[in-house]
Design a protein around this motif. Structure first.
Motif, PDB file in Angstrom:
ATOM      1  N   LEU A 157       0.803  -1.220   0.000  1.00 51.73           N
ATOM      2  CA  LEU A 157       0.000   0.000   0.000  1.00 51.73           C
ATOM      3  C   LEU A 157       0.837   1.271   0.000  1.00 51.73           C
ATOM      4  O   LEU A 157       0.461   2.270  -0.622  1.00 51.73           O
ATOM      5  CB  LEU A 157      -0.950   0.018   1.200  1.00 51.73           C
ATOM      6  N   ASP A 158       1.958   1.258   0.690  1.00 46.89           N
ATOM      7  CA  ASP A 158       2.806   2.449   0.794  1.00 46.89           C
ATOM      8  C   ASP A 158       4.255   2.091   0.504  1.00 46.89           C
ATOM      9  O   ASP A 158       4.731   1.019   0.882  1.00 46.89           O
ATOM     10  CB  ASP A 158       2.700   3.064   2.197  1.00 46.89           C
ATOM     11  N   SER A 159       4.955   3.031  -0.141  1.00 47.03           N
ATOM     12  CA  SER A 159       6.349   2.800  -0.511  1.00 47.03           C
ATOM     13  C   SER A 159       7.292   3.401   0.511  1.00 47.03           C
ATOM     14  O   SER A 159       7.045   4.494   1.030  1.00 47.03           O
ATOM     15  CB  SER A 159       6.634   3.423  -1.889  1.00 47.03           C
ATOM     16  N   ASP A 160       8.371   2.681   0.803  1.00 46.28           N
ATOM     17  CA  ASP A 160       9.411   3.168   1.701  1.00 46.28           C
ATOM     18  C   ASP A 160      10.247   4.211   0.957  1.00 46.28           C
ATOM     19  O   ASP A 160      10.742   3.949  -0.142  1.00 46.28           O
ATOM     20  CB  ASP A 160      10.292   1.991   2.138  1.00 46.28           C
ATOM     21  N   VAL A 161      10.406   5.395   1.536  1.00 47.39           N
ATOM     22  CA  VAL A 161      11.118   6.473   0.865  1.00 47.39           C
ATOM     23  C   VAL A 161      12.565   6.084   0.575  1.00 47.39           C
ATOM     24  O   VAL A 161      13.140   6.509  -0.435  1.00 47.39           O
ATOM     25  CB  VAL A 161      11.045   7.777   1.695  1.00 47.39           C
ATOM     26  N   ARG A 162      13.160   5.251   1.432  1.00 46.76           N
ATOM     27  CA  ARG A 162      14.534   4.813   1.191  1.00 46.76           C
ATOM     28  C   ARG A 162      14.620   3.947  -0.054  1.00 46.76           C
ATOM     29  O   ARG A 162      15.585   4.037  -0.825  1.00 46.76           O
ATOM     30  CB  ARG A 162      15.052   4.040   2.413  1.00 46.76           C
ATOM     31  N   VAL A 163      13.599   3.115  -0.276  1.00 49.92           N
ATOM     32  CA  VAL A 163      13.547   2.281  -1.476  1.00 49.92           C
ATOM     33  C   VAL A 163      13.358   3.155  -2.715  1.00 49.92           C
ATOM     34  O   VAL A 163      13.989   2.932  -3.754  1.00 49.92           O
ATOM     35  CB  VAL A 163      12.409   1.242  -1.366  1.00 49.92           C
ATOM     36  N   LEU A 164      12.511   4.165  -2.592  1.00 47.06           N
ATOM     37  CA  LEU A 164      12.264   5.078  -3.712  1.00 47.06           C
ATOM     38  C   LEU A 164      13.547   5.798  -4.124  1.00 47.06           C
ATOM     39  O   LEU A 164      13.847   5.936  -5.320  1.00 47.06           O
ATOM     40  CB  LEU A 164      11.186   6.094  -3.340  1.00 47.06           C
ATOM     41  N   ILE A 165      14.303   6.251  -3.146  1.00 49.59           N
ATOM     42  CA  ILE A 165      15.573   6.936  -3.438  1.00 49.59           C
ATOM     43  C   ILE A 165      16.560   5.967  -4.083  1.00 49.59           C
ATOM     44  O   ILE A 165      17.253   6.310  -5.050  1.00 49.59           O
ATOM     45  CB  ILE A 165      16.167   7.549  -2.163  1.00 49.59           C
TER      46      ILE A 165
END
Length: 316
Positions: A157-165
């Protein structure tokens, strides 16, 4: 439609040499039984009518509908019309319109025109609602990237900002240090399932229309370059992490806006008002709600409009 609106029954006819079956229809008006047969140029003289006259006590009328392609130079339907002056309607299969009808066949010609107009509207609606292959490919790329993000985030449901970076989000300090590829990769990343669904819905709604208007190559240029301009706008005027396809989608909205502007003198004023309303609402939402990169949206809209205006004058 002939059966539904005009009370015709479907009929099957044969050629004199039994080489093929021909479809048609019939109806009865008073004491007259009308047979309408749809023929091609190569079989107009090959219709077996022997069984048709066995319709006592009705009088029989045979109306031939000749289906032609008027764009072909070898079409000689004009000569054929002279040989069947009594009961003939000539129909252009390609343009789907009646080219000729003999006297006393105005009603049937109008009925055929009505059915053809209805079919053209249905075909047009199908084309509008059918996603293009490029749009499908872009949606699949976004879904695949979200699946990868969700896997590494451990949350669908939600993405981890560290993964996005890690996967290439638009982050100012990293771009300033030379990681310019993030201006592109951030277009295919999303912060949550709802974010993805809303963007893909918008892409599916706008993409096919832009492709039909501009063509596949120009569509891709508008989407990708417009999305990069949106990322640059976000880098210059926003802080934090920026991701999502919305900048590229706003570029497509800019392309539609250009079309509306060009069509405003040909009855497109209402379309222009609708597009401007959509733009205004989205910009308002961008400023009113948190965590929305409005500068990316504005950059995509402006960039997409400029690119579309330039590409409209070039052929690829």
């Amino acid at each position: 439609m002939f059966n539904k609106y005009y009370n015709y029954s479907i009929e099957e006819f044969k050629t004199l040499d039994n080489s093929k079956e021909i479809w048609g229809m019939s109806n009865t008006i008073g004491e007259v039984k009308n047979y309408v047969v749809f023929l091609e140029e190569d079989n107009i003289n090959n219709l077996d009518i022997s069984f048709i006259h066995n319709n006592y006590p009705y009088n029989v009328r045979i109306i031939r509908v000749l289906m032609v392609d008027s764009s072909k130079r070898n079409s000689n339907w004009h000569l054929m019309a002279e040989g069947f002056e009594s009961d003939l309607i000539v129909l252009d299969e390609k343009d789907k319109k009646v080219l000729y009808y003999s006297p006393y066949n105005e009603t049937l010609a109008a009925q055929i025109d009505h059915v053809l107009d209805y079919k053209k509207k249905l075909d047009h609606e199908k084309r509008i609602n059918r996603s293009s292959k490029i749009t499908i490919a872009l949606i699949l790329i976004n879904i695949i990237m979200y699946a990868i993000t969700a896997f590494f985030s451990g949350n669908i449901l939600d993405s981890d900002v560290r993964v996005l970076i890690y996967l290439g989000a638009n982050e100012n300090t990293l771009i300033s240090s030379g990681e310019y590829y993030r201006l592109f990769t951030s277009m295919f990343l999303h912060g949550g399932l709802l974010h993805l669904v809303l963007n893909m819905y918008a892409l599916n709604a706008l993409g096919p229309a832009v492709e039909r208007a501009y063509g596949k190559v120009k569509y891709l240029i508008i989407y990708l370059i417009g999305g990069i301009i949106a990322s640059i706008s976000s880098y210059l005027f926003s802080g934090g992490v920026s991701i999502g396809a919305s900048g590229a989608i706003f570029a497509l909205l800019g392309a539609v806006l250009v079309l509306a502007l060009k069509a405003r003198t040909r009855g497109g004023k209402e379309m222009l008002k609708n597009i401007l309303s959509v733009v205004a609402i989205n910009v308002f939402i961008g400023f009113a709600l948190p965590n929305i990169d409005n500068f990316a949206h504005i950059g995509g809209l402006v960039g997409g409009s400029i690119i579309s205006w330039a590409l409209a004058k070039k052929d690829f």
